[in-house]
Design an enzyme around this catalytic site. Sequence first.
Site, mmCIF file in Angstrom:
data_model
loop_
_atom_site.group_PDB
_atom_site.id
_atom_site.type_symbol
_atom_site.label_atom_id
_atom_site.label_comp_id
_atom_site.label_asym_id
_atom_site.label_seq_id
_atom_site.Cartn_x
_atom_site.Cartn_y
_atom_site.Cartn_z
ATOM 1 N N GLU A 64 0.820 -1.206 0.000
ATOM 2 C CA GLU A 64 0.000 0.000 0.000
ATOM 3 C C GLU A 64 0.858 1.262 0.000
ATOM 4 O O GLU A 64 1.839 1.359 0.739
ATOM 5 C CB GLU A 64 -0.926 0.010 1.222
ATOM 6 C CG GLU A 64 -1.797 1.245 1.274
ATOM 7 C CD GLU A 64 -2.960 1.085 2.242
ATOM 8 O OE1 GLU A 64 -3.610 0.023 2.225
ATOM 9 O OE2 GLU A 64 -3.215 2.029 3.020
ATOM 10 N N PHE A 65 0.481 2.207 -0.847
ATOM 11 C CA PHE A 65 1.183 3.481 -0.948
ATOM 12 C C PHE A 65 0.182 4.621 -0.796
ATOM 13 O O PHE A 65 -1.004 4.453 -1.077
ATOM 14 C CB PHE A 65 1.870 3.610 -2.309
ATOM 15 C CG PHE A 65 2.898 2.536 -2.565
ATOM 16 C CD1 PHE A 65 4.216 2.711 -2.161
ATOM 17 C CD2 PHE A 65 2.548 1.360 -3.217
ATOM 18 C CE1 PHE A 65 5.172 1.730 -2.404
ATOM 19 C CE2 PHE A 65 3.499 0.369 -3.461
ATOM 20 C CZ PHE A 65 4.814 0.559 -3.046
ATOM 21 N N PRO A 68 1.898 11.066 -3.350
ATOM 22 C CA PRO A 68 2.938 11.993 -2.908
ATOM 23 C C PRO A 68 2.392 13.421 -2.818
ATOM 24 O O PRO A 68 1.364 13.741 -3.402
ATOM 25 C CB PRO A 68 3.973 11.883 -4.016
ATOM 26 C CG PRO A 68 3.169 11.549 -5.231
ATOM 27 C CD PRO A 68 2.019 10.707 -4.763
ATOM 28 N N THR A 95 -3.920 5.055 -1.730
ATOM 29 C CA THR A 95 -4.971 5.581 -0.843
ATOM 30 C C THR A 95 -5.602 6.844 -1.419
ATOM 31 O O THR A 95 -5.104 7.426 -2.382
ATOM 32 C CB THR A 95 -4.404 5.867 0.562
ATOM 33 O OG1 THR A 95 -3.383 6.855 0.443
ATOM 34 C CG2 THR A 95 -3.819 4.602 1.163
ATOM 35 N N LYS A 218 -21.024 -5.737 3.999
ATOM 36 C CA LYS A 218 -20.191 -5.228 2.901
ATOM 37 C C LYS A 218 -19.858 -6.335 1.901
ATOM 38 O O LYS A 218 -19.896 -6.143 0.684
ATOM 39 C CB LYS A 218 -18.885 -4.626 3.460
ATOM 40 C CG LYS A 218 -19.063 -3.314 4.205
ATOM 41 C CD LYS A 218 -17.754 -2.556 4.368
ATOM 42 C CE LYS A 218 -16.941 -3.038 5.563
ATOM 43 N NZ LYS A 218 -15.814 -2.123 5.899
ATOM 44 N N GLN A 229 -7.184 -3.665 8.881
ATOM 45 C CA GLN A 229 -6.407 -2.653 9.593
ATOM 46 C C GLN A 229 -5.195 -3.346 10.206
ATOM 47 O O GLN A 229 -5.185 -4.572 10.370
ATOM 48 C CB GLN A 229 -7.323 -2.067 10.698
ATOM 49 C CG GLN A 229 -6.701 -1.042 11.594
ATOM 50 C CD GLN A 229 -6.219 0.169 10.826
ATOM 51 O OE1 GLN A 229 -5.231 0.070 10.071
ATOM 52 N NE2 GLN A 229 -6.905 1.289 10.991
ATOM 53 N N ILE A 483 23.463 3.722 -27.609
ATOM 54 C CA ILE A 483 22.329 3.967 -26.706
ATOM 55 C C ILE A 483 21.437 2.741 -26.549
ATOM 56 O O ILE A 483 20.515 2.747 -25.748
ATOM 57 C CB ILE A 483 21.474 5.173 -27.162
ATOM 58 C CG1 ILE A 483 20.881 4.954 -28.546
ATOM 59 C CG2 ILE A 483 22.301 6.449 -27.147
ATOM 60 C CD1 ILE A 483 19.846 6.008 -28.922
ATOM 61 N N GLN A 486 21.842 -5.340 -28.013
ATOM 62 C CA GLN A 486 21.598 -6.656 -27.426
ATOM 63 C C GLN A 486 22.497 -7.665 -28.131
ATOM 64 O O GLN A 486 22.799 -7.533 -29.309
ATOM 65 C CB GLN A 486 20.113 -7.052 -27.511
ATOM 66 C CG GLN A 486 19.590 -7.346 -28.900
ATOM 67 C CD GLN A 486 18.139 -7.861 -28.883
ATOM 68 O OE1 GLN A 486 17.386 -7.635 -27.946
ATOM 69 N NE2 GLN A 486 17.759 -8.566 -29.935
#
Lengths: 657, 657
Positions: A64-65, A68, A95, A218, A229, A483, A486
């Site tokens: 979970e983040f 910013p 969130t 729910k 929680q 740049i 492979q």
Amino acid sequence: MVNQRADVGWQSSKSDSSGVSNSGESSKESSRCSTPVLDADRTDRLRDKMKRRIESGDHWFSLEFFPPRTASGAVNLISRFDRMGSGGPLFIDVTWHPSGDPGSDKETSSMMIASTAVNYCGLESVLHLTCCNQTKEKITAHLNKAKRLGLKNIMALRGDPIGEDWVEEDGGFNYATDLVKHIRCEFDDYFDICVAGYPTGHPEAESYDNDLRHLKEKVDAGAHFIVTQLFFRAETFLRFVKDCRAIGITCPILPGIFPIQGYHSLRQLVKLSKLEVPEEIMQVIEPIKDNDAAIRSYGIQQAVEMCKVLLASGEVPGLHFYTLNREVATIEVLRQLGLWAEDPRRPLPWAVSAHPKRKVEDVRPIFWASRPKSYIYRTQDWDDFPNGRWGNSSSPAFGELTDYYLFYLKSKSPKEALLQMWGEELMNEGSVYEVFTNYITGQTNPSGHKVMCLPWNDDALAPETNLLKDELEKVNRRGILTINSQPNINGKPSSDPIVGWGPAGGYVFQKAYLEFFTSSENVTALLQVLKKYEPRVNYHIVNVQGKNITNAHEMQPNAVTWGIFPGREIIQPTVVDPVSFMYWKDEAFALWIEQWVKLYEDESPSRMIIQYIHDNYFLVNLVDNDFPLDSCLWQVIEDMFALLDSPRATQEEGSQS
Amino acid sequence: MVNQRADVGWQSSKSDSSGVSNSGESSKESSRCSTPVLDADRTDRLRDKMKRRIESGDHWFSLEFFPPRTASGAVNLISRFDRMGSGGPLFIDVTWHPSGDPGSDKETSSMMIASTAVNYCGLESVLHLTCCNQTKEKITAHLNKAKRLGLKNIMALRGDPIGEDWVEEDGGFNYATDLVKHIRCEFDDYFDICVAGYPTGHPEAESYDNDLRHLKEKVDAGAHFIVTQLFFRAETFLRFVKDCRAIGITCPILPGIFPIQGYHSLRQLVKLSKLEVPEEIMQVIEPIKDNDAAIRSYGIQQAVEMCKVLLASGEVPGLHFYTLNREVATIEVLRQLGLWAEDPRRPLPWAVSAHPKRKVEDVRPIFWASRPKSYIYRTQDWDDFPNGRWGNSSSPAFGELTDYYLFYLKSKSPKEALLQMWGEELMNEGSVYEVFTNYITGQTNPSGHKVMCLPWNDDALAPETNLLKDELEKVNRRGILTINSQPNINGKPSSDPIVGWGPAGGYVFQKAYLEFFTSSENVTALLQVLKKYEPRVNYHIVNVQGKNITNAHEMQPNAVTWGIFPGREIIQPTVVDPVSFMYWKDEAFALWIEQWVKLYEDESPSRMIIQYIHDNYFLVNLVDNDFPLDSCLWQVIEDMFALLDSPRATQEEGSQS
């Protein structure tokens, strides 16, 4: 962050690599589309992924983040998504803070961060949504926007009521249940829905039992799984699960894990959540409250011990981590639990976007290999994504690279750091060659700094490119400014730690590829030399004005990476596409200006050197079609230098061409 | 056949194998479709193919045929198309005889024969069309039908007026010019148009010069190339070309070559064509007029000498042969001229249909490898053909195998020959094993006949299958009745004479494949054994009722042949597709009945044996996914027999499954 959480996932990892008969649902989905469906995880819904992992006993984790506060915070969070995504979370969640304009188009909004995680980082993502004090129209608008952006999962929450005098509204959204019902009513089965559970009861609930009944409501309203929680004792969660099962809640219940990371953050969180920290923990922490390192170390240990008990109980299919947007503690806990994928199997050589519209995509031009987000951005409006074959159908619609997008591609390094790496003051073109060379070798430059990135490569050299390190160093030193590259691969196992990708039991192949900027003098000699390598080597050579020299078919792409797998069609995830190359060319040349020239004052010699390169150098790509043999591309470059070293020859042969 | 001719072409052969930048037109055509366009010859119009061959100085030949009189003649002509097509003609053409109902749906009509050449034999074909005494409506209807059937080229002729009292009709079709104008007016640029030229002047023309002017009119009206009436001296043709060029005719002019094959056919032809045989030829022929072999030998020599002069002149880009529906003389002339492609490069492992609708097709299920005409027939109504990837989109629309179609697939062998090969009287299932074994080994059966074909294979063993001959013999002898197989190939050059296909400089790959009928007892043991080969071996096992046992994904095809080429995407021309296999299964089982059971009397033991096999055996296919290793499929069969040879083991393990 309080009261708001969920779990999310990412790559296929272990459970479905056999290639043998998948579940009914995923194959029905594929019955009318011509995609290899490399991984069921790529197309399945979150609930199905969970189901499969539960069935196979394969524990997962999710992260979970919170969004910013600043734009540069957003850039950092996105790179954190990339880094933490590589550990193999089943999903991440973002969130929702009603006061922070969470549904807006700002780079820092919940909506934009979650959308970026899905589209650009390829992460299965859950967007939180709170309903308290919201109109139905507003909620529906948010959900429509989320759907449009490719989000498929919602964490349905009530949210904290504003002020003490909150009262229930008739017909309004008073509880998360109302939101779940609304989502199901308006969007049918489109979203996977998560709801919050409270192992010690919701702080405002009349009783623990009453709270359990609310949770059951729910779930009955249409939620697919529960995230709890945080809590501090395994038995708290296990009793809660037992009680949920007892009243008939059958969906997955994921424990919210909070590794203690500092004294003050713990105090604050506990206060907001109205939780009590158990005595045995306080006794350890209080004495070391000013020693952050010691507390973090304890927090990790405490979380590991608790998670071990949870996983051993057989009641916990996956762990949900409250990361507080930090990496170290969570990753360490996951490492100790053996859940962090040290070498996550890549479904394709590039990071797959998680947008449902792109689920069939399995071919891309190689040019954007180091800038996949730019590629995703510039193709976001495509109606169809190439699968199986690139063809020529997709090329006309490359979008422009706008400032908005450049924001998400912005270098993580500030201007000062870039100047230290790329040179406060350039003397000549040779100074630039040195920057490229130092990037390849990893050596410090004269001012004592390592070159960690280039405008075309925001990260360190890929492990695969490391295979070519010595050769790359040699040619960059002489002005072949590479740049992208492979090595050729002639049938290595798909499980190869460096070049492998795709399901188990397969073989991967590559044609050698080299892409670089170089001077027009070099190009003249190179063209002489390339005549000897017809038709083995295909080339495209172009300058900023678009002067284009090639020996390849003007429309036909060249497959340069492909894989053969048990029971599947051939997958060819990267191609050299002539049409796309002309779009890439604009971007590649623009990066000299956007990222490098702009570091210097107007009229400064440094600026003029970079501008000169931009204006006069050519961008070259070379493919050695003969993949079973040693790559001849280094020999091509050698021959070019040999020709340049014998001036007479250049003169004479040059005049014939 | 008199007054009616043209030229046609087939495979890519030499001119465009480099893969490097093709002409503008072909690439424009491909700019919106996602096809590899393996060969420009596959998509280009006949006029473009000629242009490219002329530019590269690559001489071609073409072959003229007339429609057969009988149905069995049609079957023979179609196999002649296949055989002569392998020599690499640029095109073939089919003459038009107004009295023979040439536009009808009869198997012997010009329209049907030309359509079969295009669709089933993959030959670029030119349909003759005469206009004399025809209404515009009738002509337009013929042209519409030709277009619908995939024909793209018309030889526009006046045709012989019926009766002496023919007079010009006002506004009607009096000359070929009128037909050319009509085609251009009604169908714009759709058809490539050929017209006839008369090196000695048209027999009815007022003068040679007058005839040349008529020819110029035909070309100016929109014809793309000219094919001439036969002639006996090179200088006749070369003078004619010179005269044509002098009055401004610039299109290709192809000499009609008639290798003298017999005294009487020559007399008759000359009479009809109102030509004179030169004295020097008559002097040679008259003395040997009853010695057919001598005349044919002379005819071949005379044609070779004349063609050498023509080709050396630089005025002749290609030679057009009046075959009289015979093979030997024409092929011999072409061999001596070095124009017969001894090893024609295959653009794909299977013969590509020349129908314009199918031009992008480059993937097919492997099951129809020996019955490509059946596959083409059953998929003729598809709107799109798979290219690049099989996907799952095409499977639902397989057409039924009707009697009409079975006609074109009819065995070339009469019933008596089939009985001699497959047994006048079968004793038991072992007799059937023997038939299969003899087909593989090429040995004569006890009654002294070789088994040249089987219901599933109308031709002798493919060279590729010959690689597996010893192993195939061993397993057929024991009741593994193989009907399709291929060895694994790990990157052989695309020029490999046995397994190669596609453009030069590439590499081809295959997974080992084996398909066979076998008893249910064998299948029980096989399933035991296959557990040890998970997930290396994929299998599908099905009986006539459709009982289907597999370890493969129910929708996902397995690519079993693929090729990697310079500057192209990957081509994967054959797949094992689970859905198609169920359609093939019906056809494969039906062939027991349609072709074998029906040879025997009702209630006869022979009939009952074949019927028993049809009712009780399973059709099995096996793919070894590990193509870089030696095929394990023979070991699978060995293991199966080993298990069967230890009865106790079978019993016990069988009961557990």
